[in-house]
Design an enzyme around this catalytic site. Structure first.
Site, PDB file in Angstrom:
ATOM      1  N   VAL A 238       7.905  15.346 -24.116  1.00  0.00           N
ATOM      2  CA  VAL A 238       7.802  14.927 -25.673  1.00  0.00           C
ATOM      3  C   VAL A 238       7.911  13.626 -26.039  1.00  0.00           C
ATOM      4  O   VAL A 238       7.517  13.279 -26.778  1.00  0.00           O
ATOM      5  CB  VAL A 238       8.624  16.321 -26.222  1.00  0.00           C
ATOM      6  CG1 VAL A 238       8.482  16.068 -27.821  1.00  0.00           C
ATOM      7  CG2 VAL A 238       8.142  17.742 -25.822  1.00  0.00           C
ATOM      8  N   TYR A 239       9.340  13.081 -25.583  1.00  0.00           N
ATOM      9  CA  TYR A 239       9.580  11.775 -25.756  1.00  0.00           C
ATOM     10  C   TYR A 239       8.423  10.671 -25.464  1.00  0.00           C
ATOM     11  O   TYR A 239       8.104   9.934 -26.438  1.00  0.00           O
ATOM     12  CB  TYR A 239      11.043  11.365 -24.991  1.00  0.00           C
ATOM     13  CG  TYR A 239      11.430   9.979 -25.236  1.00  0.00           C
ATOM     14  CD1 TYR A 239      12.071   9.729 -26.300  1.00  0.00           C
ATOM     15  CD2 TYR A 239      10.924   8.973 -24.542  1.00  0.00           C
ATOM     16  CE1 TYR A 239      12.417   8.587 -26.623  1.00  0.00           C
ATOM     17  CE2 TYR A 239      11.664   7.666 -24.787  1.00  0.00           C
ATOM     18  CZ  TYR A 239      12.340   7.459 -25.823  1.00  0.00           C
ATOM     19  OH  TYR A 239      12.583   6.226 -26.115  1.00  0.00           O
TER      20      TYR A 239
END
Length: 300
Positions: A204-205
């Site tokens: 996600v990052y």
């Protein structure tokens, strides 16, 4: 039925449950709260920098607890200003101006902590309205959750997307309006090396930072003809608070360094200088690019 005692097991212990209970007990006893939630939001870990006017600066943890006996938070780590030294606070540990302190807090303690540290909550719109015609915007935001994607709580996905991607977009949207009205301005966004490389347990990052890189290109194409230049930096592994937990042992540092041809981690001031250079007239013809500064990490 199978009895655990029959197979030699006297007692079952859940470390997570014990830790949660012990933290809650400490909060009930009251000592001393970026923001990570546990147990569905019952407990939150908050990091904040202490200014000189914070009332417990210059006092020990024990003294602070006696002065503020009814608070619902406690310190769990202190990073001394200008160093990579992180202390586990004891009763005689003193709070110093410039320290970054991490507090564990219950829901009630969050507001208490804001009041004692002089921090205020403000919406992006209000914050941007207080910025009077800025010439340069350094659009820097980032939180990290590291671990298997299938084990990641859905609320953490939402939080990271909101902070890392939607937040910078909203800030650029509001500040950019002032720049467009004036016909000039520079926006420097903060992406990451992982936007170009990817990494296990950072899905996600990395995705949000890749979004920032594409946002930079698209916004630059739209606003450059109107006098607003948009660029971005993509830092590599840098000695900042977000990486403390990933670089807090020699073994972890060795693992991190083996993928960096330069053989070292970056210092925060190096990224600041890169942003300063991009926002200067020296690189005024650089538009829409995301400049990677990672010691060669993405080359491998």
């Amino acid at each position: 039925d199978i009895s655990f005692k029959n197979i030699g097991v006297d007692e079952l212990i859940s470390p997570e449950e014990l830790a949660a209970k012990e933290i809650q007990q400490l909060l009930d006893q009251s000592a001393f709260s970026n923001s990570y939630e546990f147990e569905g939001g019952a407990l939150t870990l908050i990091g904040t920098r202490l200014e000189e006017d914070v009332p417990f600066v210059g006092k020990s943890v024990k003294e602070a607890a006696s002065i503020f006996p009814d608070v619902h938070f406690m310190p769990v780590a202190i990073q001394r200003k200008g160093t990579q030294i992180t202390l586990i606070p004891r009763g005689d540990s003193c709070f110093e101006a410039g320290d970054t302190v991490f507090f564990i807090t219950s829901k009630e303690g969050v507001e208490e902590l804001y009041k004692l540290t002089g921090k205020t909550k403000a919406s992006i719109k209000n914050m941007c309205s207080e910025a009077q015609n800025p010439d340069i915007l350094l659009n820097n935001a980032g939180i990290l959750w590291a671990g298997p994607f299938d084990e990641m709580p859905s609320d953490e996905i939402t939080k990271i997307v909101n902070v890392n991607l939607l937040g910078p977009m909203q800030i650029a949207h509001n500040i950019g309006k002032q720049m467009l009205k004036r016909g000039s301005g520079i926006i420097v966004n903060t992406s990451s090396q992982l936007a170009f490389h990817g990494a296990a347990e950072r899905a996600v990052y990395a995705s949000t930072k890749a979004g920032i890189a594409q946002f930079t290109k698209s916004l630059a194409a739209e606003w450059a003809p109107k006098g607003v230049r948009v660029v971005a930096i993509a830092p590599g592994r840098t000695l900042t608070n977000i990486n403390l937990g990933l670089l807090n042992s020699e073994e972890k540092r060795r693992t991190a360094l083996k993928d960096i041809p330069a053989g070292r981690l970056a210092e925060a001031h190096e990224m600041a200088r890169l942003a300063l250079l991009l926002s200067s007239d020296i690189l005024s013809y650089v538009v829409g690019e995301t400049i990677i500064s990672d010691g060669g990490y993405v080359l491998l």
